[in-house]
Design a protein around this motif. Structure first.
Motif, PDB file in Angstrom:
ATOM      1  N   ALA A 208       0.833  -1.212   0.000  1.00 43.54           N
ATOM      2  CA  ALA A 208       0.000   0.000   0.000  1.00 43.54           C
ATOM      3  C   ALA A 208       0.862   1.253   0.000  1.00 43.54           C
ATOM      4  O   ALA A 208       0.561   2.226  -0.709  1.00 43.54           O
ATOM      5  CB  ALA A 208      -0.927  -0.006   1.216  1.00 43.54           C
ATOM      6  N   TYR A 209       1.932   1.258   0.775  1.00 40.46           N
ATOM      7  CA  TYR A 209       2.825   2.419   0.802  1.00 40.46           C
ATOM      8  C   TYR A 209       3.522   2.614  -0.544  1.00 40.46           C
ATOM      9  O   TYR A 209       3.641   3.727  -1.051  1.00 40.46           O
ATOM     10  CB  TYR A 209       3.854   2.261   1.917  1.00 40.46           C
ATOM     11  N   ARG A 210       3.986   1.505  -1.125  1.00 39.31           N
ATOM     12  CA  ARG A 210       4.701   1.616  -2.406  1.00 39.31           C
ATOM     13  C   ARG A 210       3.785   2.098  -3.526  1.00 39.31           C
ATOM     14  O   ARG A 210       4.185   2.913  -4.354  1.00 39.31           O
ATOM     15  CB  ARG A 210       5.313   0.267  -2.775  1.00 39.31           C
ATOM     16  N   VAL A 211       2.569   1.546  -3.573  1.00 42.48           N
ATOM     17  CA  VAL A 211       1.615   1.942  -4.608  1.00 42.48           C
ATOM     18  C   VAL A 211       1.327   3.439  -4.525  1.00 42.48           C
ATOM     19  O   VAL A 211       1.084   4.098  -5.538  1.00 42.48           O
ATOM     20  CB  VAL A 211       0.312   1.115  -4.483  1.00 42.48           C
ATOM     21  N   SER A 212       1.379   3.980  -3.322  1.00 42.63           N
ATOM     22  CA  SER A 212       1.132   5.421  -3.135  1.00 42.63           C
ATOM     23  C   SER A 212       2.369   6.260  -3.400  1.00 42.63           C
ATOM     24  O   SER A 212       2.344   7.476  -3.201  1.00 42.63           O
ATOM     25  CB  SER A 212       0.626   5.684  -1.713  1.00 42.63           C
ATOM     26  N   GLY A 213       3.460   5.623  -3.836  1.00 41.30           N
ATOM     27  CA  GLY A 213       4.647   6.368  -4.235  1.00 41.30           C
ATOM     28  C   GLY A 213       5.668   6.603  -3.148  1.00 41.30           C
ATOM     29  O   GLY A 213       6.620   7.378  -3.347  1.00 41.30           O
ATOM     30  N   ALA A 214       5.518   5.956  -1.989  1.00 39.44           N
ATOM     31  CA  ALA A 214       6.431   6.185  -0.880  1.00 39.44           C
ATOM     32  C   ALA A 214       7.619   5.233  -0.926  1.00 39.44           C
ATOM     33  O   ALA A 214       7.539   4.142  -1.488  1.00 39.44           O
ATOM     34  CB  ALA A 214       5.687   6.017   0.445  1.00 39.44           C
ATOM     35  N   THR A 215       8.716   5.650  -0.316  1.00 38.89           N
ATOM     36  CA  THR A 215       9.879   4.785  -0.139  1.00 38.89           C
ATOM     37  C   THR A 215       9.692   3.970   1.130  1.00 38.89           C
ATOM     38  O   THR A 215       9.398   4.520   2.193  1.00 38.89           O
ATOM     39  CB  THR A 215      11.177   5.619  -0.031  1.00 38.89           C
ATOM     40  N   VAL A 216       9.858   2.642   1.019  1.00 44.20           N
ATOM     41  CA  VAL A 216       9.604   1.745   2.149  1.00 44.20           C
ATOM     42  C   VAL A 216      10.894   1.037   2.555  1.00 44.20           C
ATOM     43  O   VAL A 216      11.615   0.512   1.697  1.00 44.20           O
ATOM     44  CB  VAL A 216       8.521   0.695   1.805  1.00 44.20           C
ATOM     45  N   LYS A 217      11.177   1.029   3.848  1.00 42.56           N
ATOM     46  CA  LYS A 217      12.288   0.268   4.407  1.00 42.56           C
ATOM     47  C   LYS A 217      11.717  -0.789   5.354  1.00 42.56           C
ATOM     48  O   LYS A 217      10.804  -0.502   6.140  1.00 42.56           O
ATOM     49  CB  LYS A 217      13.234   1.181   5.189  1.00 42.56           C
ATOM     50  N   HIS A 218      12.251  -2.004   5.264  1.00 35.86           N
ATOM     51  CA  HIS A 218      11.801  -3.093   6.124  1.00 35.86           C
ATOM     52  C   HIS A 218      12.723  -3.175   7.337  1.00 35.86           C
ATOM     53  O   HIS A 218      13.914  -3.485   7.198  1.00 35.86           O
ATOM     54  CB  HIS A 218      11.766  -4.406   5.345  1.00 35.86           C
ATOM     55  N   ILE A 219      12.151  -2.912   8.506  1.00 33.22           N
ATOM     56  CA  ILE A 219      12.933  -2.798   9.731  1.00 33.22           C
ATOM     57  C   ILE A 219      12.802  -4.074  10.555  1.00 33.22           C
ATOM     58  O   ILE A 219      11.686  -4.469  10.910  1.00 33.22           O
ATOM     59  CB  ILE A 219      12.469  -1.582  10.564  1.00 33.22           C
ATOM     60  N   GLU A 229      17.344   1.233  16.665  1.00 28.77           N
ATOM     61  CA  GLU A 229      18.665   1.389  16.063  1.00 28.77           C
ATOM     62  C   GLU A 229      18.576   1.296  14.541  1.00 28.77           C
ATOM     63  O   GLU A 229      19.209   2.082  13.813  1.00 28.77           O
ATOM     64  CB  GLU A 229      19.596   0.302  16.601  1.00 28.77           C
ATOM     65  N   GLU A 230      17.765   0.349  14.035  1.00 27.52           N
ATOM     66  CA  GLU A 230      17.600   0.205  12.584  1.00 27.52           C
ATOM     67  C   GLU A 230      16.804   1.361  11.985  1.00 27.52           C
ATOM     68  O   GLU A 230      17.034   1.749  10.841  1.00 27.52           O
ATOM     69  CB  GLU A 230      16.926  -1.129  12.262  1.00 27.52           C
ATOM     70  N   LEU A 231      15.863   1.902  12.735  1.00 24.01           N
ATOM     71  CA  LEU A 231      15.123   3.081  12.263  1.00 24.01           C
ATOM     72  C   LEU A 231      16.084   4.231  12.012  1.00 24.01           C
ATOM     73  O   LEU A 231      15.988   4.940  11.000  1.00 24.01           O
ATOM     74  CB  LEU A 231      14.066   3.497  13.279  1.00 24.01           C
ATOM     75  N   GLU A 232      17.031   4.430  12.939  1.00 21.37           N
ATOM     76  CA  GLU A 232      18.039   5.476  12.772  1.00 21.37           C
ATOM     77  C   GLU A 232      18.959   5.161  11.588  1.00 21.37           C
ATOM     78  O   GLU A 232      19.245   6.033  10.761  1.00 21.37           O
ATOM     79  CB  GLU A 232      18.871   5.594  14.052  1.00 21.37           C
ATOM     80  N   TRP A 264      12.711   8.489  19.923  1.00 23.44           N
ATOM     81  CA  TRP A 264      13.193   8.538  18.532  1.00 23.44           C
ATOM     82  C   TRP A 264      12.382   9.532  17.710  1.00 23.44           C
ATOM     83  O   TRP A 264      12.949  10.357  16.971  1.00 23.44           O
ATOM     84  CB  TRP A 264      13.104   7.145  17.911  1.00 23.44           C
ATOM     85  N   ALA A 265      11.067   9.479  17.840  1.00 26.54           N
ATOM     86  CA  ALA A 265      10.202  10.350  17.045  1.00 26.54           C
ATOM     87  C   ALA A 265      10.369  11.818  17.408  1.00 26.54           C
ATOM     88  O   ALA A 265      10.249  12.702  16.544  1.00 26.54           O
ATOM     89  CB  ALA A 265       8.743   9.928  17.223  1.00 26.54           C
ATOM     90  N   SER A 266      10.668  12.101  18.670  1.00 26.20           N
ATOM     91  CA  SER A 266      10.753  13.496  19.120  1.00 26.20           C
ATOM     92  C   SER A 266      12.048  14.189  18.693  1.00 26.20           C
ATOM     93  O   SER A 266      12.183  15.403  18.835  1.00 26.20           O
ATOM     94  CB  SER A 266      10.620  13.564  20.646  1.00 26.20           C
ATOM     95  N   LYS A 267      12.979  13.427  18.120  1.00 24.46           N
ATOM     96  CA  LYS A 267      14.263  14.012  17.741  1.00 24.46           C
ATOM     97  C   LYS A 267      14.189  14.866  16.479  1.00 24.46           C
ATOM     98  O   LYS A 267      15.115  15.623  16.186  1.00 24.46           O
ATOM     99  CB  LYS A 267      15.302  12.901  17.546  1.00 24.46           C
ATOM    100  N   ALA A 268      13.138  14.721  15.689  1.00 21.68           N
ATOM    101  CA  ALA A 268      13.008  15.501  14.457  1.00 21.68           C
ATOM    102  C   ALA A 268      11.548  15.853  14.216  1.00 21.68           C
ATOM    103  O   ALA A 268      10.647  15.067  14.526  1.00 21.68           O
ATOM    104  CB  ALA A 268      13.568  14.728  13.266  1.00 21.68           C
TER     105      ALA A 268
END
Length: 473
Positions: A208-219, A229-232, A264-268
């Motif tokens: 669903a993310y890819r079809v919408s044009g987003a870049t997807v990383k598998h964590i 750590e992998e998210l970073e 992690w989310a609050s850093k940016a």
């Protein structure tokens, strides 16, 4: 000249009957390609009908490509070889079986459908009738883009009482299934973001993310859930996770990792967490795990949930809760969207929740599913394969994992079960990063199975596991 009878034409109008008669003769080759049809006036006089009737019949035939006209020359039959070569598709019993979702399995452990027999039809029909009576004018109006306010209030009250979440109804956006809401999130946050999804995880999510044009990383996951750590490392900006019951592993993210994720989310400013709480109502022991959203003080969590699990798979009503600053952005950017869920369904779900039926249904279904889970676990533990199987994460929700000590690959064992009419999915099938795959672990969904199906399926599975183990020995 062509002649047709207009006796006993049933409910057809005169022009419809004439059109159908000519069309049939063209298809049956009684009228040949290139043959000229009678003029409208002569044809009408011969048949004893009006010229306008013939004209309407000819126009319909022209629209469908059976006839063409040449100015000042008349009407001619088209060459329809490609059409007449086609034969109608007949749905034989074999066709129907092959196109059915249920196929022909004795037991389907891959299906997460709810049990149809447990649906509260009587209550639902009563509420539906009441809504048709009480909201006649409102039902014919377009609902707000975020959904009917009554439903959003009912959801907010439910979350306050049962999930300890204080939510403004305006923060809630109603969608027709979570896949629709995934697309809305991407449009809201942007296609330029890097979206991180759990590995192993729900395959439709990354699609669903890819079809919408987003870049997807598998964590990858560690023992506590999605790896921060992998998210970073992967420069992820939006992390999609199921902390209360990860699919498919069943892992529960502990409070320490939850705070680590929020940190992690609050850093940016452009980092967010999408919390997918898809079956939080069905934790089998203790209280439901507090939502990540309930401890989010920095407005970094987008919360997703659905009624597909708790009421029925066919009730395509899901919702997301946006942080207040994203809610304002949503109405600025995306309020032109119409809510995809019909008003009558939204009003019915609203009453189902606000009048207490939802709570009763959840309690009843939790007891039912607990009994199903216990029966399945006991059947496995008392089976011939008991010494070759380990059950994991059985308390978290509507599926768990089993580890089977079998001397063959996951693919081979799934194939053996397929031939026994048992559908099974290996945990390894849900991995995108092959280096992290685990072997000999299988996902066991039980929500749609009867006790009879469970007994027969486990008996077949046990015989095969023991046979394979002894063969290897």
């Amino acid at each position: 000249m062509l002649t047709y009878s207009f006796a006993n034409i049933g409910s057809d109008s005169l022009y419809e009957h004439l059109y159908k008669s000519i069309k049939k003769d063209i298809i049956d080759r009684k009228i040949k390609p290139g043959e000229k049809l009678p003029s409208k006036r002569n044809f009408a006089g011969n048949l004893g009908i009006s010229v306008i009737t013939v004209e309407n019949a000819y126009e319909q035939l022209i629209c469908e490509g059976y006839v063409y006209s040449i100015a000042k020359k008349g009407y001619f039959v088209a060459d329809i070889n490609s059409v007449t070569a086609k034969t109608p598709i007949v749905l034989t019993e074999e066709n129907v079986v092959m196109t059915s979702d249920e196929q022909r399995y004795l037991a389907d452990f891959s299906s997460n459908r709810s049990n149809v027999k447990q649906f509260p039809f009587t209550v639902w029909a009563k509420l539906l009738r009441e809504c048709l009576t009480d909201y006649q004018e409102a039902l014919l109006e377009m609902p707000p883009s975020g959904g009917v306010l009554a439903l959003r209030k009912a959801i907010a009250n439910h979350l306050y009482e049962f999930r300890d979440m204080t939510i403004d109804p305006e923060q809630i956006i109603i969608g027709a299934g979570t896949e629709y809401l995934y697309g809305q999130i991407i449009q809201l946050l942007g296609q330029d973001k890097i979206y991180g999804v759990e590995d192993p995880g729900f395959s439709k999510l990354s699609q669903a993310y890819r079809v919408s044009g987003a870049t997807v990383k598998h964590i990858p996951l560690d023992q506590e859930g999605i790896s921060v750590e992998e998210l970073e490392k992967e420069n992820v900006q939006v992390a999609h996770t199921s902390p209360s019951h990860q699919f498919p592993t069943g892992k529960i993210t502990p409070i320490s990792r939850r705070y680590e994720l929020l940190g992690w989310a609050s850093k940016a400013a452009d980092r967010y967490i999408v919390e997918d709480d898809y079956d939080s109502e069905f934790r089998m022991t203790g209280k439901p795990i507090p939502a990540l959203k309930s401890i989010d003080v920095n407005e970094k969590v987008i919360y997703l949930n659905t009624f597909s699990k708790s009421i029925s798979n066919t009730i395509r009503v899901s919702y997301m809760i946006l942080p207040k600053h994203l809610m304002k952005l949503y109405y600025k950017r995306l309020s032109f969207y119409s809510c995809p869920v019909t008003t009558i369904i939204q009003m019915t779900v609203s009453r189902f929740i606000s009048e207490g039926f939802f709570e009763k249904h959840i309690n009843r279904m939790r007891n039912y599913y607990r009994q199903q889970r216990d029966f399945l676990v006991n059947t496995i533990e008392n089976s011939k394969m008991a010494s070759y199987v380990k059950i994991m994460e059985a308390d978290a929700g509507l599926h768990f994992i089993i580890h089977l000590d079998v001397p063959c690959s996951d693919e081979e064992f799934v194939g053996i079960m397929e031939r026994k009419k048992i559908k099974l999915c290996a945990l390894s099938e849900y991995y995108q990063r092959t280096e992290n795959r685990s072997e000999h672990e299988f996902v066991i969904n039980y929500s749609s199975l009867s006790e009879e199906q469970i007994k027969e399926a486990i008996d077949f599975m046990s015989k095969e596991v023991v046979r394979l183990a002894l063969k290897n020995y």
